[in-house]
Design a protein around this motif. Structure first.
Motif, PDB file in Angstrom:
ATOM      1  N   LEU A 199       0.834  -1.198   0.000  1.00 30.98           N
ATOM      2  CA  LEU A 199       0.000   0.000   0.000  1.00 30.98           C
ATOM      3  C   LEU A 199       0.870   1.250   0.000  1.00 30.98           C
ATOM      4  O   LEU A 199       1.975   1.251   0.541  1.00 30.98           O
ATOM      5  CB  LEU A 199      -0.905   0.024   1.238  1.00 30.98           C
ATOM      6  CG  LEU A 199      -1.908  -1.114   1.403  1.00 30.98           C
ATOM      7  CD1 LEU A 199      -2.677  -0.946   2.708  1.00 30.98           C
ATOM      8  CD2 LEU A 199      -2.872  -1.194   0.223  1.00 30.98           C
ATOM      9  N   ASP A 200       0.350   2.292  -0.625  1.00 34.95           N
ATOM     10  CA  ASP A 200       0.944   3.615  -0.465  1.00 34.95           C
ATOM     11  C   ASP A 200       0.405   4.208   0.830  1.00 34.95           C
ATOM     12  O   ASP A 200      -0.808   4.404   0.971  1.00 34.95           O
ATOM     13  CB  ASP A 200       0.569   4.525  -1.641  1.00 34.95           C
ATOM     14  CG  ASP A 200       1.411   4.261  -2.879  1.00 34.95           C
ATOM     15  OD1 ASP A 200       2.544   3.770  -2.715  1.00 34.95           O
ATOM     16  OD2 ASP A 200       0.934   4.533  -3.991  1.00 34.95           O
ATOM     17  N   LEU A 201       1.284   4.473   1.775  1.00 40.34           N
ATOM     18  CA  LEU A 201       0.895   5.030   3.069  1.00 40.34           C
ATOM     19  C   LEU A 201       1.730   6.275   3.334  1.00 40.34           C
ATOM     20  O   LEU A 201       2.959   6.234   3.219  1.00 40.34           O
ATOM     21  CB  LEU A 201       1.121   4.007   4.183  1.00 40.34           C
ATOM     22  CG  LEU A 201       0.269   2.738   4.134  1.00 40.34           C
ATOM     23  CD1 LEU A 201       0.940   1.611   4.902  1.00 40.34           C
ATOM     24  CD2 LEU A 201      -1.106   3.004   4.715  1.00 40.34           C
ATOM     25  N   GLU A 202       1.075   7.354   3.683  1.00 35.54           N
ATOM     26  CA  GLU A 202       1.793   8.599   3.932  1.00 35.54           C
ATOM     27  C   GLU A 202       1.331   9.237   5.235  1.00 35.54           C
ATOM     28  O   GLU A 202       0.135   9.257   5.532  1.00 35.54           O
ATOM     29  CB  GLU A 202       1.571   9.596   2.786  1.00 35.54           C
ATOM     30  CG  GLU A 202       2.228   9.198   1.477  1.00 35.54           C
ATOM     31  CD  GLU A 202       2.114  10.294   0.435  1.00 35.54           C
ATOM     32  OE1 GLU A 202       1.604  11.392   0.771  1.00 35.54           O
ATOM     33  OE2 GLU A 202       2.523  10.056  -0.719  1.00 35.54           O
ATOM     34  N   VAL A 203       2.284   9.747   5.992  1.00 41.09           N
ATOM     35  CA  VAL A 203       1.993  10.560   7.168  1.00 41.09           C
ATOM     36  C   VAL A 203       2.082  12.018   6.744  1.00 41.09           C
ATOM     37  O   VAL A 203       3.146  12.502   6.365  1.00 41.09           O
ATOM     38  CB  VAL A 203       2.987  10.278   8.312  1.00 41.09           C
ATOM     39  CG1 VAL A 203       2.723  11.209   9.488  1.00 41.09           C
ATOM     40  CG2 VAL A 203       2.897   8.825   8.746  1.00 41.09           C
ATOM     41  N   LEU A 204       0.954  12.705   6.769  1.00 37.48           N
ATOM     42  CA  LEU A 204       0.913  14.103   6.349  1.00 37.48           C
ATOM     43  C   LEU A 204       1.302  15.042   7.478  1.00 37.48           C
ATOM     44  O   LEU A 204       1.886  16.096   7.251  1.00 37.48           O
ATOM     45  CB  LEU A 204      -0.486  14.456   5.837  1.00 37.48           C
ATOM     46  CG  LEU A 204      -1.012  13.589   4.684  1.00 37.48           C
ATOM     47  CD1 LEU A 204      -2.438  13.986   4.339  1.00 37.48           C
ATOM     48  CD2 LEU A 204      -0.105  13.707   3.470  1.00 37.48           C
ATOM     49  N   ASP A 205       0.976  14.643   8.708  1.00 39.54           N
ATOM     50  CA  ASP A 205       1.289  15.496   9.853  1.00 39.54           C
ATOM     51  C   ASP A 205       1.168  14.669  11.124  1.00 39.54           C
ATOM     52  O   ASP A 205       0.301  13.794  11.225  1.00 39.54           O
ATOM     53  CB  ASP A 205       0.338  16.693   9.911  1.00 39.54           C
ATOM     54  CG  ASP A 205       0.644  17.606  11.089  1.00 39.54           C
ATOM     55  OD1 ASP A 205       1.747  18.173  11.121  1.00 39.54           O
ATOM     56  OD2 ASP A 205      -0.208  17.734  11.988  1.00 39.54           O
ATOM     57  N   SER A 206       2.039  14.932  12.075  1.00 38.76           N
ATOM     58  CA  SER A 206       1.970  14.288  13.385  1.00 38.76           C
ATOM     59  C   SER A 206       2.269  15.338  14.438  1.00 38.76           C
ATOM     60  O   SER A 206       3.332  15.972  14.409  1.00 38.76           O
ATOM     61  CB  SER A 206       2.981  13.137  13.478  1.00 38.76           C
ATOM     62  OG  SER A 206       2.866  12.469  14.717  1.00 38.76           O
ATOM     63  N   SER A 207       1.315  15.537  15.342  1.00 35.97           N
ATOM     64  CA  SER A 207       1.456  16.586  16.344  1.00 35.97           C
ATOM     65  C   SER A 207       0.754  16.154  17.621  1.00 35.97           C
ATOM     66  O   SER A 207       0.215  15.045  17.708  1.00 35.97           O
ATOM     67  CB  SER A 207       0.856  17.898  15.832  1.00 35.97           C
ATOM     68  OG  SER A 207      -0.546  17.763  15.658  1.00 35.97           O
ATOM     69  N   LEU A 208       0.738  17.030  18.593  1.00 32.97           N
ATOM     70  CA  LEU A 208       0.106  16.736  19.870  1.00 32.97           C
ATOM     71  C   LEU A 208      -1.360  16.360  19.705  1.00 32.97           C
ATOM     72  O   LEU A 208      -1.891  15.544  20.462  1.00 32.97           O
ATOM     73  CB  LEU A 208       0.233  17.950  20.794  1.00 32.97           C
ATOM     74  CG  LEU A 208      -0.296  17.804  22.225  1.00 32.97           C
ATOM     75  CD1 LEU A 208       0.530  16.791  23.003  1.00 32.97           C
ATOM     76  CD2 LEU A 208      -0.283  19.157  22.935  1.00 32.97           C
ATOM     77  N   SER A 209      -2.028  16.914  18.708  1.00 32.42           N
ATOM     78  CA  SER A 209      -3.459  16.664  18.521  1.00 32.42           C
ATOM     79  C   SER A 209      -3.752  15.371  17.776  1.00 32.42           C
ATOM     80  O   SER A 209      -4.906  14.952  17.712  1.00 32.42           O
ATOM     81  CB  SER A 209      -4.109  17.831  17.779  1.00 32.42           C
ATOM     82  OG  SER A 209      -3.510  18.003  16.502  1.00 32.42           O
ATOM     83  N   GLY A 210      -2.730  14.725  17.201  1.00 27.16           N
ATOM     84  CA  GLY A 210      -2.967  13.463  16.523  1.00 27.16           C
ATOM     85  C   GLY A 210      -2.131  13.299  15.267  1.00 27.16           C
ATOM     86  O   GLY A 210      -1.080  13.935  15.105  1.00 27.16           O
TER      87      GLY A 210
END
Length: 446
Positions: A199-210
């Protein structure tokens, strides 16, 4: 082309930072679907092992209290609702939705109510058919409730499902944030084994809110991305939107951390494209034929996974062998716990943990107990189960009565009618028993 396990995945994700903690108390937690809250009974639940109880007063207003009587620590949820008050079944102390003690039978009429007779109350509100509780000391902020704006659009239909799972919340979130497992674990239900693929899996953003992420099939690289987000602390959200057809939908997966060994999940499928057959299907029928089977498809797998990890006594970083093409979001979530989870009562991150290991290992018969994990806490299934069981008993009694009539009568036309009626009652009783087991026994592959 073979894809080797890529341990570099862990190096591409954020490393834990110090002095950053998610404030798990000053946020909202889902307690129940509004339709599943009993009318005149206390509703028992817990948050990180803290026992709590929910009920309505005579005006329909909600109250959430610590599930512990201020008198001698009996559970208030074992009591009853009288005139909109929750009464402790031990000595009859009664409390309002604000936690104030309103009546003590043993207190003299001229005596003042003890100042410390009250119990702690927590703010609760209803939004989009779900009851939410604010767990913190600060003033609750209703704008922080993780509602789904699409649910308020015209033409949207949704189905709701509730389930208690015999493992903690982090394993549930890890499981549902992993789209790769669907093709194998849920083969023949919502996935097909032959469709398992990178699968193509991407993390667009990771922060305190999730975490904001997205995924798509590599076999169809031109298809639209599907959004897959984790909104801390208790929501995983799948969303898809086809701008060409105007169709949209998603899966909302809320969870409530009951304890180290249990969590309660609230699954809501929504969209503006559901067929009319789905809209007419009774909720209980949807649950026994579809939703239970989906949740139970990998329930035992996750239970055993947790057991193995606890037996090994190592970090997940040492145990897991992740692939970029299947596990990117899973590792990202566990690393999110490393980075922001130190303030949680307990957690297991990718390389760290806090007071995580449970004290008990449940037997297989308990992990697959559909009756207590779903039927008894779902108002629709509970009612259907009671009706089915009652109907079965009536049919058995009718079959016995008709059999006796057929034996005792000499009437030439009554006897065959009684025999035929008795046989029909037996068949219907057997069908009722088969349906009854659908509410009790979990789905297993083997």
């Amino acid at each position: 082309m073979a894809i080797a396990p890529d341990k570099a995945i862990a190096e591409t994700l954020p490393t834990p930072a110090k002095h950053q903690e998610f404030d798990w108390q000053n946020c909202w937690y889902p307690i129940a679907f509004t339709q599943d809250l009993p009318q005149d009974l206390p509703y028992r639940f817990s948050l990180y092992n803290e026992p709590l109880v929910l009920f309505r007063n005579q005006e329909g207003k909600l109250g959430c209290l610590t599930d512990r009587c201020s008198h001698r620590a009996a559970r208030l949820s074992d009591g009853q609702i009288i005139d909109g008050r929750i009464e402790c079944l031990y000595h009859g102390w009664q409390f309002g939705i604000d936690g104030q003690c309103l009546h003590i039978p043993q207190l003299p009429q001229d005596a003042k109510m003890p100042a410390n007779a009250c119990v702690k109350s927590l703010p609760v509100v209803e939004r989009q058919g779900i009851i939410w509780m604010w767990a913190g000391q600060e003033q609750p902020i209703e704008e922080l409730i993780p509602t789904i704006p699409e649910l308020d659009k015209p033409g949207v239909f949704c189905t709701d499902y509730i389930r208690d799972l015999p493992y903690d919340q982090t394993y549930f979130i890890e499981n549902v944030i992993d789209p790769a497992h669907v093709y194998i674990s849920h083969d023949g239900v919502v996935g097909k084994r032959e469709n398992a693929q990178p699968l193509d899996l991407e993390v667009l953003d990771s922060s305190l809110s999730g975490i904001r992420g997205r995924w798509r099939s590599t076999r169809q690289p031109h298809q639209p991305w599907s959004l897959l987000n984790f909104i801390a602390p208790n929501l995983v959200l799948y969303q898809s939107d086809n701008s060409n057809t105007g169709k949209f939908g998603g899966v909302v997966l809320y969870s409530l951390p009951l304890s180290k060994d249990r969590c309660r999940v609230f699954v809501r499928n929504y969209g503006n494209f559901f067929p009319w057959q789905m809209k007419l299907m009774p909720r209980w029928f949807d649950h026994i034929m579809i939703r239970n089977i989906i949740l139970e498809g990998d329930l035992q797998i996750v239970v055993e996974q947790k057991r193995q990890i606890e037996r090994l006594g190592k970090s997940l970083k040492e145990i897991y062998l992740p692939l970029k093409t299947s596990d990117t979001l899973v590792v990202e979530y566990r690393k999110w716990l490393d980075k922001f989870g130190q303030g949680l009562p307990f957690y297991q991150g990718y390389s760290s943990e806090k007071d995580f290991h449970s004290n008990e290992l449940q037997e297989n018969s308990l992990t697959l107990d559909r009756l207590s994990q779903h039927t008894q806490i779902c108002s629709s299934c509970n009612q259907a189960y009671r009706v089915t069981n009652f109907s079965k008993q009536i049919l058995i009694g009718l079959a016995i009565a008709l059999a006796a009539l057929a034996i005792l009568t000499d009437n030439s036309w009554v006897k065959p009618v009684a025999v035929a009626g008795g046989l029909l009652a037996v068949v219907l009783a057997f069908a009722a028993q088969k349906l009854k087991t659908k509410f009790e026994r979990a789905y297993t592959r083997h």
